[in-house]
Write a protein that holds these residues in place. Structure first.
Motif, PDB file in Angstrom:
ATOM      1  N   GLY A   7       0.817  -1.206   0.000  1.00  0.00           N
ATOM      2  CA  GLY A   7       0.000   0.000   0.000  1.00  0.00           C
ATOM      3  C   GLY A   7       0.850   1.253   0.000  1.00  0.00           C
ATOM      4  O   GLY A   7       0.465   2.291  -0.546  1.00  0.00           O
ATOM      5  N   ALA A   8       2.044   1.177   0.616  1.00  0.00           N
ATOM      6  CA  ALA A   8       2.945   2.327   0.678  1.00  0.00           C
ATOM      7  C   ALA A   8       4.357   1.836   0.981  1.00  0.00           C
ATOM      8  O   ALA A   8       4.554   0.758   1.550  1.00  0.00           O
ATOM      9  CB  ALA A   8       2.503   3.315   1.770  1.00  0.00           C
ATOM     10  N   VAL A   9       5.321   2.653   0.571  1.00  0.00           N
ATOM     11  CA  VAL A   9       6.728   2.400   0.872  1.00  0.00           C
ATOM     12  C   VAL A   9       7.283   3.640   1.557  1.00  0.00           C
ATOM     13  O   VAL A   9       7.124   4.752   1.052  1.00  0.00           O
ATOM     14  CB  VAL A   9       7.551   2.109  -0.404  1.00  0.00           C
ATOM     15  CG1 VAL A   9       9.017   1.861  -0.052  1.00  0.00           C
ATOM     16  CG2 VAL A   9       6.968   0.923  -1.173  1.00  0.00           C
ATOM     17  N   LEU A  31       0.187  -4.507   8.046  1.00  0.00           N
ATOM     18  CA  LEU A  31       1.208  -5.517   7.795  1.00  0.00           C
ATOM     19  C   LEU A  31       2.483  -4.797   7.381  1.00  0.00           C
ATOM     20  O   LEU A  31       2.453  -3.867   6.573  1.00  0.00           O
ATOM     21  CB  LEU A  31       0.757  -6.460   6.676  1.00  0.00           C
ATOM     22  CG  LEU A  31       1.760  -7.531   6.231  1.00  0.00           C
ATOM     23  CD1 LEU A  31       2.021  -8.524   7.357  1.00  0.00           C
ATOM     24  CD2 LEU A  31       1.251  -8.242   4.982  1.00  0.00           C
ATOM     25  N   VAL A  32       3.626  -5.217   7.935  1.00  0.00           N
ATOM     26  CA  VAL A  32       4.894  -4.541   7.678  1.00  0.00           C
ATOM     27  C   VAL A  32       5.909  -5.500   7.074  1.00  0.00           C
ATOM     28  O   VAL A  32       6.078  -6.631   7.543  1.00  0.00           O
ATOM     29  CB  VAL A  32       5.464  -3.935   8.982  1.00  0.00           C
ATOM     30  CG1 VAL A  32       6.941  -3.562   8.833  1.00  0.00           C
ATOM     31  CG2 VAL A  32       4.665  -2.698   9.370  1.00  0.00           C
ATOM     32  N   ASN A  40      16.707 -10.984  -0.541  1.00  0.00           N
ATOM     33  CA  ASN A  40      16.022 -12.222  -0.169  1.00  0.00           C
ATOM     34  C   ASN A  40      15.171 -12.767  -1.305  1.00  0.00           C
ATOM     35  O   ASN A  40      14.236 -12.127  -1.756  1.00  0.00           O
ATOM     36  CB  ASN A  40      15.148 -11.960   1.060  1.00  0.00           C
ATOM     37  CG  ASN A  40      14.354 -13.169   1.481  1.00  0.00           C
ATOM     38  OD1 ASN A  40      13.196 -13.302   1.109  1.00  0.00           O
ATOM     39  ND2 ASN A  40      14.968 -14.055   2.234  1.00  0.00           N
ATOM     40  N   ILE A  41      15.488 -13.997  -1.777  1.00  0.00           N
ATOM     41  CA  ILE A  41      14.747 -14.530  -2.927  1.00  0.00           C
ATOM     42  C   ILE A  41      13.350 -15.010  -2.548  1.00  0.00           C
ATOM     43  O   ILE A  41      12.507 -15.221  -3.417  1.00  0.00           O
ATOM     44  CB  ILE A  41      15.504 -15.666  -3.632  1.00  0.00           C
ATOM     45  CG1 ILE A  41      15.607 -16.909  -2.731  1.00  0.00           C
ATOM     46  CG2 ILE A  41      16.871 -15.207  -4.095  1.00  0.00           C
ATOM     47  CD1 ILE A  41      15.971 -18.156  -3.491  1.00  0.00           C
ATOM     48  N   GLY A  42      13.097 -15.188  -1.227  1.00  0.00           N
ATOM     49  CA  GLY A  42      11.773 -15.602  -0.805  1.00  0.00           C
ATOM     50  C   GLY A  42      10.760 -14.471  -0.807  1.00  0.00           C
ATOM     51  O   GLY A  42       9.572 -14.701  -0.598  1.00  0.00           O
ATOM     52  N   GLY A  43      11.203 -13.247  -1.027  1.00  0.00           N
ATOM     53  CA  GLY A  43      10.289 -12.120  -1.122  1.00  0.00           C
ATOM     54  C   GLY A  43       9.861 -11.531   0.203  1.00  0.00           C
ATOM     55  O   GLY A  43       8.860 -10.808   0.271  1.00  0.00           O
ATOM     56  N   ALA A  44      10.611 -11.782   1.277  1.00  0.00           N
ATOM     57  CA  ALA A  44      10.214 -11.303   2.601  1.00  0.00           C
ATOM     58  C   ALA A  44      10.275  -9.790   2.729  1.00  0.00           C
ATOM     59  O   ALA A  44       9.714  -9.230   3.667  1.00  0.00           O
ATOM     60  CB  ALA A  44      11.091 -11.947   3.677  1.00  0.00           C
ATOM     61  N   SER A  45      10.942  -9.109   1.813  1.00  0.00           N
ATOM     62  CA  SER A  45      11.104  -7.661   1.958  1.00  0.00           C
ATOM     63  C   SER A  45      10.019  -6.855   1.232  1.00  0.00           C
ATOM     64  O   SER A  45      10.151  -5.643   1.085  1.00  0.00           O
ATOM     65  CB  SER A  45      12.491  -7.242   1.440  1.00  0.00           C
ATOM     66  OG  SER A  45      12.659  -7.633   0.095  1.00  0.00           O
ATOM     67  N   VAL A  46       8.944  -7.517   0.818  1.00  0.00           N
ATOM     68  CA  VAL A  46       7.820  -6.802   0.207  1.00  0.00           C
ATOM     69  C   VAL A  46       6.538  -7.530   0.566  1.00  0.00           C
ATOM     70  O   VAL A  46       6.535  -8.742   0.774  1.00  0.00           O
ATOM     71  CB  VAL A  46       8.000  -6.691  -1.333  1.00  0.00           C
ATOM     72  CG1 VAL A  46       7.910  -8.052  -2.001  1.00  0.00           C
ATOM     73  CG2 VAL A  46       7.017  -5.714  -1.930  1.00  0.00           C
ATOM     74  N   CYS A  47       5.432  -6.775   0.686  1.00  0.00           N
ATOM     75  CA  CYS A  47       4.162  -7.384   1.091  1.00  0.00           C
ATOM     76  C   CYS A  47       3.020  -6.823   0.253  1.00  0.00           C
ATOM     77  O   CYS A  47       3.151  -5.778  -0.388  1.00  0.00           O
ATOM     78  CB  CYS A  47       3.895  -7.113   2.567  1.00  0.00           C
ATOM     79  SG  CYS A  47       3.839  -5.356   3.007  1.00  0.00           S
ATOM     80  N   ASP A  48       1.911  -7.519   0.268  1.00  0.00           N
ATOM     81  CA  ASP A  48       0.698  -7.044  -0.400  1.00  0.00           C
ATOM     82  C   ASP A  48      -0.103  -6.162   0.548  1.00  0.00           C
ATOM     83  O   ASP A  48      -0.433  -6.573   1.664  1.00  0.00           O
ATOM     84  CB  ASP A  48      -0.169  -8.226  -0.843  1.00  0.00           C
ATOM     85  CG  ASP A  48       0.253  -8.796  -2.187  1.00  0.00           C
ATOM     86  OD1 ASP A  48       0.641  -8.001  -3.066  1.00  0.00           O
ATOM     87  OD2 ASP A  48       0.198 -10.028  -2.357  1.00  0.00           O
ATOM     88  N   GLY A  49      -0.406  -4.952   0.110  1.00  0.00           N
ATOM     89  CA  GLY A  49      -1.335  -4.102   0.828  1.00  0.00           C
ATOM     90  C   GLY A  49      -0.806  -3.391   2.051  1.00  0.00           C
ATOM     91  O   GLY A  49      -1.418  -2.438   2.517  1.00  0.00           O
ATOM     92  N   GLY A  50       0.316  -3.831   2.574  1.00  0.00           N
ATOM     93  CA  GLY A  50       0.829  -3.254   3.803  1.00  0.00           C
ATOM     94  C   GLY A  50       1.861  -2.169   3.567  1.00  0.00           C
ATOM     95  O   GLY A  50       1.872  -1.495   2.530  1.00  0.00           O
ATOM     96  N   LEU A  51       2.749  -2.004   4.549  1.00  0.00           N
ATOM     97  CA  LEU A  51       3.757  -0.955   4.518  1.00  0.00           C
ATOM     98  C   LEU A  51       5.147  -1.572   4.412  1.00  0.00           C
ATOM     99  O   LEU A  51       5.514  -2.429   5.226  1.00  0.00           O
ATOM    100  CB  LEU A  51       3.674  -0.118   5.800  1.00  0.00           C
ATOM    101  CG  LEU A  51       4.643   1.056   5.922  1.00  0.00           C
ATOM    102  CD1 LEU A  51       4.292   2.158   4.923  1.00  0.00           C
ATOM    103  CD2 LEU A  51       4.640   1.615   7.343  1.00  0.00           C
ATOM    104  N   VAL A  52       5.905  -1.147   3.429  1.00  0.00           N
ATOM    105  CA  VAL A  52       7.310  -1.538   3.322  1.00  0.00           C
ATOM    106  C   VAL A  52       8.155  -0.440   3.958  1.00  0.00           C
ATOM    107  O   VAL A  52       8.109   0.716   3.529  1.00  0.00           O
ATOM    108  CB  VAL A  52       7.740  -1.756   1.860  1.00  0.00           C
ATOM    109  CG1 VAL A  52       9.256  -2.007   1.779  1.00  0.00           C
ATOM    110  CG2 VAL A  52       6.987  -2.931   1.251  1.00  0.00           C
ATOM    111  N   ILE A  53       8.891  -0.806   4.996  1.00  0.00           N
ATOM    112  CA  ILE A  53       9.836   0.121   5.622  1.00  0.00           C
ATOM    113  C   ILE A  53      11.180  -0.125   4.969  1.00  0.00           C
ATOM    114  O   ILE A  53      11.815  -1.156   5.198  1.00  0.00           O
ATOM    115  CB  ILE A  53       9.886  -0.083   7.147  1.00  0.00           C
ATOM    116  CG1 ILE A  53       8.484   0.130   7.750  1.00  0.00           C
ATOM    117  CG2 ILE A  53      10.889   0.876   7.780  1.00  0.00           C
ATOM    118  CD1 ILE A  53       8.405  -0.116   9.249  1.00  0.00           C
TER     119      ILE A  53
END
Length: 417
Positions: A7-9, A31-32, A40-53
């Motif tokens: 949703g935002a970065v 969700l953060v 990280n190849i598993g994608g832990a550093s980005v999320c759907d709909g939440g906030l990426v710090i």
């Protein structure tokens, strides 16, 4: 392979921004995801709909050549870190790919060419600043919030967002003896048996990673990548048996700049391709294990690797309870890596890696390196931490009882179970 839309970065400029972002997310139950190097190849550093710090712009580093320490912000990758420390002829253990972020690397343990000589990245952490789930910024060390300091030296991103790391440095380089030597696939079995004997008796100064790989021309080979952390002439004596063995098809061992050694694998792992791997630790490379690896790699899809990352040495002499990183009795981290571009080939590449991993389980210690975990569940997270897991769980309950930081190699607190 990761297609998520936050949703935002928040692009943080410093620790205060990180704290503000945590408080904002908590106030709205968002969700953060935390992004530092984004490796990280598993994608832990980005999320759907939440906030990426996002800490990727926090790249300040201060090197003290007298005290031999470095104070580094979490947005640095290891190439940037190494360049700054090598200006003073100093270094600490920092991964094997210049693109790797120092933050995720250190929080999960931190392998590297210097590890057998000087220990893991987390073993050389002196202090840190961390934004907790409550929105507090704490300085942690052996004398300040010592329990939290213990937790972040291998416990991953479970306990907060580390904004600054302070490391112990060592005199390294600027030139070391390093490079690779390759043997043809039809003689790989004997070469791997030699490698097992040579690696198991290697001095701490010598790092010996190995791989079953395919050349650009399509030829399959067994490749040994070495790095001697010490005087060139001494390294030449130590490596003489390796270079004299068999009839290698290629010998590229030579004096090289440390920063060049650290980026040697970058071309294999560019951003934008598709990656999948599964990992487990081995105490030895037995003859039956060699047979399994050669049989499965003979049918590997194009672009795939089987990697043996050499650990042990100084890593093995740190008591298990000293840090959360528990798998100190291993000699190799063994993992098949699939690399490809066409999404229609996803199933075949993932299946090959999983089948090889399954076939190697009888030879595994049962442990796994936390930084090689994807979404494999609590059982494998527990395998990463072994006897240290109950202590980590207690600290998760103390510092993050709501599992605010959960996009990681997650230790689920009691309230979230």
């Amino acid at each position: 392979m990761i297609d998520r839309r936050p949703g935002a970065v928040v692009y943080c400029a410093g620790s205060d921004d990180v704290v503000a972002a945590v408080k904002f997310a908590r106030s709205r139950s968002l969700l953060v995801a935390v992004r530092a190097g984004g490796h990280n190849i598993g994608g832990a550093s980005v999320c759907d709909g939440g906030l990426v710090i996002d800490l990727s712009r926090m790249k300040q580093i201060e090197v003290d050549p007298i005290r031999r320490t470095a104070r580094a912000q979490a947005g640095l990758n290891l190439g940037e870190f190494d360049t700054a420390t090598q200006t003073h002829g100093l270094a600490t253990t920092m991964g094997v790919n210049a693109d790797t972020g120092i933050a995720g690397l250190t929080l999960g343990g931190g392998f590297g060419k210097l590890g057998r000589k000087y220990g893991l990245s987390c073993d050389n952490l002196i202090s840190a600043e961390i934004a907790t789930a409550e929105g507090r910024l704490l300085r942690v060390s052996a004398t300040e919030h010592a329990d939290l300091f213990w937790a972040i030296r291998g416990g991953g991103g479970n306990f907060g967002i580390v904004t600054t790391f302070e490391y112990r440095l060592f005199a390294v380089g600027p030139t070391l003896l390093a490079g690779s030597i390759s043997h043809p696939y039809d003689r790989a079995r004997d070469a791997m048996r030699f490698y097992q004997a040579f690696a198991s008796s290697a001095p701490d100064e010598l790092s010996l990673d190995a791989a079953l790989a395919t050349t650009p021309s399509g030829e399959r080979v067994f490749n040994i990548s070495c790095c001697y952390v010490g005087p060139i002439e001494q390294g030449e004596r130590v490596l003489k048996p390796l270079r004299a063995y068999g009839a290698p098809i290629q010998d590229q061992i030579a004096p090289r700049a440390y920063v060049e050694i650290q980026s040697a694998g970058d071309a294999i792992f560019p951003r934008g391709r598709r990656y999948y791997w599964k990992a487990q630790f081995l105490r030895e490379l037995s003859d039956p294990a060699i047979d399994v690896l050669l049989t499965h790699y003979a049918n590997a899809p194009s672009g795939s690797l089987l990697v043996l990352q050499h650990v042990g040495g100084a890593i093995a002499r740190v008591p298990i309870a000293e840090t959360p990183y528990a798998n100190r009795d291993a000699l190799y981290d063994c993992f098949p890596i699939s690399i490809w571009d066409d999404p229609e080939e996803d199933a075949a590449h993932i299946l090959w890696a999983r089948e090889l991993w399954d076939a190697m389980r009888p030879f595994s210690t049962g442990g796994v390196y936390a930084n090689n975990l994807g979404e494999e569940g609590t059982e494998r997270v527990e395998a990463a931490y072994g006897e240290n897991y109950p202590r980590l769980l207690a600290l998760k309950n103390k510092y993050d009882p709501t599992n605010f930081f959960r996009l990681n190699q997650n230790i689920k607190p009691m309230a979230a179970c």
